[in-house]
Design an enzyme around this catalytic site. Structure first.
Site, PDB file in Angstrom:
ATOM      1  N   CYS A  86      26.676  65.827  97.433  1.00  0.00           N
ATOM      2  CA  CYS A  86      25.600  64.872  97.131  1.00  0.00           C
ATOM      3  C   CYS A  86      26.499  64.223  95.773  1.00  0.00           C
ATOM      4  O   CYS A  86      25.957  63.135  95.422  1.00  0.00           O
ATOM      5  CB  CYS A  86      24.662  65.715  96.454  1.00  0.00           C
ATOM      6  SG  CYS A  86      24.749  67.205  95.487  1.00  0.00           S
ATOM      7  N   HIS A 108      21.489  62.443  90.642  1.00  0.00           N
ATOM      8  CA  HIS A 108      22.749  62.571  90.046  1.00  0.00           C
ATOM      9  C   HIS A 108      23.001  61.169  89.387  1.00  0.00           C
ATOM     10  O   HIS A 108      22.692  60.187  90.106  1.00  0.00           O
ATOM     11  CB  HIS A 108      23.851  62.695  91.048  1.00  0.00           C
ATOM     12  CG  HIS A 108      23.787  64.353  91.521  1.00  0.00           C
ATOM     13  ND1 HIS A 108      22.890  65.129  90.894  1.00  0.00           N
ATOM     14  CD2 HIS A 108      24.543  64.888  92.593  1.00  0.00           C
ATOM     15  CE1 HIS A 108      23.346  66.560  91.543  1.00  0.00           C
ATOM     16  NE2 HIS A 108      24.112  66.082  92.445  1.00  0.00           N
TER      17      HIS A 108
END
Length: 351
Positions: free
Chosen positions: A131, A256
């Site tokens: 990710c 993120h």
């Protein structure tokens, strides 16, 4: 493949599995049967996908009978054991874990960047990167295609959901302990309030940032940092690309963020870079600091694109750009990329 193929979703009851089912319900329906598979303890549960309730089957060899594509969102050890089983039963596997990312016979695929790679899959398996890499690689790939990437320095600010439900539960529990207090003003006061149970993190995450993600590797680097380096090189086809990564855990549930210093083969201009980013598939440019417009996790969570802002040319290097990027680590950072790979496979021949 002829007709609408059958898709198996392994790990359907997990956090990423749940997002996968949402995405499958929202995208163009290219699938016939969607089969949900999980551990035996979850068998018999009913989950909703495409507006229909589907009963979860236990993970067995027979569960893959007749499946054309199998999405795996499970721990690495489970994927390592079961992905070859699914491939042997005739399914093309898309694995979201790290079990096969370094295998030269398994393509590492980001459809917006290297869709062609999915055509060669000698083991019957395609892998998705992690990710953190996925948060930046779509935007970075678009810039690389135009300017040619020479060097990369990034710092990640990683959400706790990257560590699964345990990470989310740890942050929520810690926040409940520090909310409405005067904590955070004296050395060690947050740690004393949180106690020794910091969940999957080495330090408290509430009212804090933790400069560590993953496990220890040689010379003090973390596994997450080395993973971003290796995955970026492989996806862009730049095996010698200099890459330096620092991973930081922050008190954000999902999404993120990364700061990116990217150095290219030739001089770059901000206007040209913005134009490339604004028109790149899977990228949203949000870059007007004068108006207070730039991407943040609070705004990006729950969306599919990579969001890019703070686009600047480096002050001391006319061939380098500075960027800030955000991406939902459960959507494009995991579930969406795997679904996109599966859709590519559904429309391509096996080799």
């Amino acid at each position: 493949m002829t007709g609408k193929p059958t898709l198996a979703v392994v790990g359907a009851t997990g956090a990423v599995g749940a997002v996968t089912l949402q995405i499958l319900s929202q995208r163009k329906d290219v699938w016939g049967e969607i089969r949900l598979i999980a551990s035996p303890r979850s068998a018999g549960r009913k989950l909703t996908v495409r507006g229909e309730e589907v009963e979860v089957a236990a993970l067995t060899e027979d569960a893959f009978a007749g499946a054309d594509v199998a999405l795996f969102h499970v721990p690495e050890e489970v994927a390592a054991a079961w992905a070859p089983v699914a491939a042997a039963r005739g399914a093309v596997v898309v694995d979201g874990s790290g079990a096969f990312r370094t295998d030269p016979d398994v393509p590492l695929v980001v459809p917006e960047v290297n869709a062609h790679a999915v055509r060669s899959r000698p083991r019957g398996i395609a892998a998705a990167p992690g990710c953190t890499t996925l948060t930046m690689i779509v935007a970075l790939g678009a810039l690389h295609a135009e300017f040619g990437l020479r060097e990369l320095v990034v710092s990640s600010y990683q959400a706790v959901s990257d560590a699964g439900r345990a990470g989310v539960e740890a942050l929520r529990a810690q926040l409940s302990l520090v909310a409405g207090t005067g904590l955070g003003a004296a050395p060690g006061d947050v740690r004393r309030a949180v106690g020794d149970d910091t969940g999957p993190f080495p330090e408290p995450v509430a009212l804090n940032v933790v400069p560590w993600a993953g496990s220890l590797r040689e010379d003090g680097w973390s596994s997450d940092e080395m993973r971003v380096r290796d995955e970026t090189r492989r996806i862009l086809g730049l095996p010698a690309l200099p890459v330096a990564v620092t991973c930081v855990r922050v008190p954000v549930l999902t999404t993120h963020s990364l700061t990116v210093h990217a150095r290219f083969q030739r001089e770059v201009h901000v206007d040209g870079a913005r134009e490339i980013l604004a028109t790149a598939p899977g990228v949203v440019l949000c870059d007007d600091p004068a108006a207070g417009e730039f991407p943040t996790p609070a705004d990006v969570v729950g969306t599919d694109p990579t969001w890019v802002g703070r686009v600047r040319r480096a002050l001391d290097d006319p061939a380098a750009l500075e960027l800030f990027v955000c991406g939902d680590n459960l959507r494009k950072g995991s579930a969406l990329n795997s679904v996109q790979i599966a859709e590519l496979i559904a429309g391509t021949p096996r080799t």
